[in-house]
Scaffold this motif. Structure first.
Motif, PDB file in Angstrom:
ATOM      1  N   HIS A  19      61.137  56.627   8.007  1.00 33.30           N
ATOM      2  CA  HIS A  19      61.836  57.498   7.076  1.00 33.30           C
ATOM      3  C   HIS A  19      60.854  58.519   6.518  1.00 33.30           C
ATOM      4  CE1 HIS A  19      65.674  55.615   6.912  1.00 33.30           C
ATOM      5  NE2 HIS A  19      65.191  54.453   6.549  1.00 33.30           N
ATOM      6  N   ALA A  20      61.329  59.737   6.334  1.00 35.82           N
ATOM      7  CA  ALA A  20      60.502  60.757   5.691  1.00 35.82           C
ATOM      8  C   ALA A  20      60.628  60.607   4.186  1.00 35.82           C
ATOM      9  CB  ALA A  20      60.980  62.137   6.122  1.00 35.82           C
ATOM     10  N   LYS A  21      59.532  60.819   3.479  1.00 37.54           N
ATOM     11  CA  LYS A  21      59.553  60.617   2.035  1.00 37.54           C
ATOM     12  C   LYS A  21      59.048  61.835   1.274  1.00 37.54           C
ATOM     13  CE  LYS A  21      61.157  56.430   1.637  1.00 37.54           C
ATOM     14  NZ  LYS A  21      62.289  56.101   0.783  1.00 37.54           N
ATOM     15  N   LEU A  57      54.728  62.698   3.596  1.00 34.12           N
ATOM     16  CA  LEU A  57      54.626  61.255   3.416  1.00 34.12           C
ATOM     17  C   LEU A  57      55.773  60.616   4.197  1.00 34.12           C
ATOM     18  CD1 LEU A  57      53.010  59.229   1.656  1.00 34.12           C
ATOM     19  CD2 LEU A  57      54.767  59.508  -0.072  1.00 34.12           C
ATOM     20  N   TRP A  58      55.438  59.645   5.030  1.00 33.80           N
ATOM     21  CA  TRP A  58      56.478  58.916   5.771  1.00 33.80           C
ATOM     22  C   TRP A  58      56.278  57.435   5.534  1.00 33.80           C
ATOM     23  CZ3 TRP A  58      59.859  60.582  10.096  1.00 33.80           C
ATOM     24  CH2 TRP A  58      60.011  61.973  10.146  1.00 33.80           C
ATOM     25  N   PHE A  67      53.372  53.061   3.877  1.00 39.13           N
ATOM     26  CA  PHE A  67      53.441  54.517   3.796  1.00 39.13           C
ATOM     27  C   PHE A  67      52.233  55.126   4.496  1.00 39.13           C
ATOM     28  CE2 PHE A  67      56.383  53.352   0.568  1.00 39.13           C
ATOM     29  CZ  PHE A  67      57.240  54.429   0.423  1.00 39.13           C
ATOM     30  N   PHE A  68      52.425  56.284   5.118  1.00 36.55           N
ATOM     31  CA  PHE A  68      51.300  56.997   5.716  1.00 36.55           C
ATOM     32  C   PHE A  68      51.657  58.474   5.738  1.00 36.55           C
ATOM     33  CE2 PHE A  68      53.192  57.906   9.860  1.00 36.55           C
ATOM     34  CZ  PHE A  68      54.248  57.015   9.869  1.00 36.55           C
ATOM     35  N   ASN A  69      50.719  59.307   6.189  1.00 39.64           N
ATOM     36  CA  ASN A  69      50.929  60.749   6.159  1.00 39.64           C
ATOM     37  C   ASN A  69      51.079  61.317   7.568  1.00 39.64           C
ATOM     38  OD1 ASN A  69      50.516  61.029   3.253  1.00 39.64           O
ATOM     39  ND2 ASN A  69      48.407  60.459   3.727  1.00 39.64           N
ATOM     40  N   ILE A  70      51.863  62.368   7.651  1.00 41.95           N
ATOM     41  CA  ILE A  70      52.044  63.073   8.917  1.00 41.95           C
ATOM     42  C   ILE A  70      51.768  64.554   8.674  1.00 41.95           C
ATOM     43  CG2 ILE A  70      53.827  63.945  10.486  1.00 41.95           C
ATOM     44  CD1 ILE A  70      55.082  61.246  10.582  1.00 41.95           C
ATOM     45  N   THR A  71      50.996  65.180   9.561  1.00 44.49           N
ATOM     46  CA  THR A  71      50.884  66.632   9.553  1.00 44.49           C
ATOM     47  C   THR A  71      51.851  67.151  10.599  1.00 44.49           C
ATOM     48  OG1 THR A  71      48.563  66.494   8.963  1.00 44.49           O
ATOM     49  CG2 THR A  71      49.337  68.592   9.830  1.00 44.49           C
ATOM     50  N   TYR A  83      47.944  59.916   9.708  1.00 42.46           N
ATOM     51  CA  TYR A  83      46.745  59.308   9.144  1.00 42.46           C
ATOM     52  C   TYR A  83      47.128  58.431   7.956  1.00 42.46           C
ATOM     53  CZ  TYR A  83      47.246  63.531   6.276  1.00 42.46           C
ATOM     54  OH  TYR A  83      47.746  64.527   5.478  1.00 42.46           O
ATOM     55  N   PRO A  84      46.361  57.358   7.729  1.00 44.37           N
ATOM     56  CA  PRO A  84      46.732  56.411   6.675  1.00 44.37           C
ATOM     57  C   PRO A  84      46.584  56.999   5.279  1.00 44.37           C
ATOM     58  CG  PRO A  84      44.695  55.730   7.742  1.00 44.37           C
ATOM     59  CD  PRO A  84      45.184  56.921   8.480  1.00 44.37           C
TER      60      PRO A  84
END
Lengths: 121, 213
Positions: A19-21, A57-58, A67-71, A83-84
């Protein structure tokens, strides 16, 4: 369907598990009491809506639930890296603006693609 | 039992003779197919197992689990380890979370013993035995049935024995694990167990799926 690299599960997983956050790297003001209404409102409600590189944030909701990050590129929907939490992105809008590729200077293409583990779509 | 932490423990299923599986009603219906000679998939429910969720640091938990059960805590993502008898298993769920499944009735004592071993380390143990149930699939068409049901790639190269993942199953979620080459296990939530069973029976019809009790 996207395959997204989960930095905690350490493998590519199917998009329905995620899920996208919203926007990533939103820092809570150190001293909320000392904030002006405008600063607090910015923190609480206002989000970037860029054309191009965006850090999001996804959550791996049906999976490890971390939770982790997406570019992500908001134009092509391409996922450039994942990336975490607690880490900074390697690919940023500034860096893309410099050489148009998001590559760090002096890096070969193969090195870069190995780094961009979330890319396969 | 002396308990160094201040957590109160109580055996939520002291009397298993009163327990009812979440699938008790569905399984009692007449239209549940029985396993026959032509069944290419066989489905079994393994009700009333002890399920414990362990959370905390891998190093302290690994030590406690190894001393209590003699099996290693899987440190790698998607890991699943079983003890020699195959009755007890630990599965990696997330970087600080593991699912421990033991034969029914053992979970309460085990929880107490683990708490004692872990002492005042930072950890959490939750007994979720009543919240989920385990379905077993066996047979040559088990993988084909899963290919229709989960989004995860279940090809043997990608999903060898000793692996387990949490993933999307039908329109719900499941913990899918492969304890051996021939057997697949689905850990499903209690409230979704009926739906999952019906989905499996429907999807497995073409493989003459049969239920073994």
């Amino acid at each position: 369907m996207f395959l997204i690299y989960c930095p905690y599960c350490q493998e590519l997983r199917e998009e329905p598990e995620f899920h996208a956050k919203g926007q990533a790297h939103i820092a809570r003001p150190q001293d909320p009491e000392a904030c002006s209404d405008e600063e607090w409102g910015d923190y609480l409600f206002f989000r970037d809506n860029p054309r191009g590189i965006h850090h999001e944030l996804w959550v791996h909701a049906i999976g490890c639930r971390k939770f982790f990050n997406i570019t992500r590129d908001t134009v092509s929907y391409e996922i450039l890296e994942t990336y975490p939490m607690g880490e900074q992105p390697r690919i940023t809008a500034d860096r893309v603006a410099v050489d148009g590729t998001g590559r760090e200077p002096g890096r070969t293409t193969s090195e870069t693609s190995a780094q961009q583990k979330g890319v396969r779509a | 039992m002396s308990n160094p932490s201040s957590v109160n423990l109580f055996d939520s299923r002291a009397d298993l003779s009163m327990a009812e599986s979440p699938l008790a009603f569905s399984m009692s219906r007449r239209n549940v197919p029985a396993a026959g000679a032509d069944s290419r998939v066989v489905l079994r429910e393994r009700p009333f197992l002890g399920h414990l969720i362990l959370r905390g640091g891998a190093i302290v938990l690994d030590e406690a689990v190894r001393e209590e059960l003699g099996i290693n805590l899987p440190g790698r993502p998607q890991g699943l380890t079983l003890d020699a008898s195959g009755e007890r298993s630990i599965q990696w769920l997330s970087p600080d979370e593991w699912l421990l499944i033991v034969p029914g009735g053992e979970e309460f004592d085990l929880e107490g013993r683990l708490r004692q071993r872990l002492g005042d380390a930072s950890f959490a143990i939750v007994n979720v035995s009543g919240g989920q149930t385990l379905l077993e699939l066996e047979g040559e068409a088990a993988r084909e049935l899963l290919m229709k049901s989960v989004v995860y790639d279940v090809h043997p190269d990608h999903f060898p024995a000793g692996k387990g993942v949490t993933t999307v199953f039908a329109k719900t979620s499941t913990i899918l694990r492969r304890p051996s080459d021939t057997r697949w296990e689905l850990v499903v939530r209690r409230s979704f167990a009926d739906y999952c069973l019906r989905w499996l029976l429907d999807a497995g019809e073409e493989y003459a799926i049969g239920v073994e009790t």
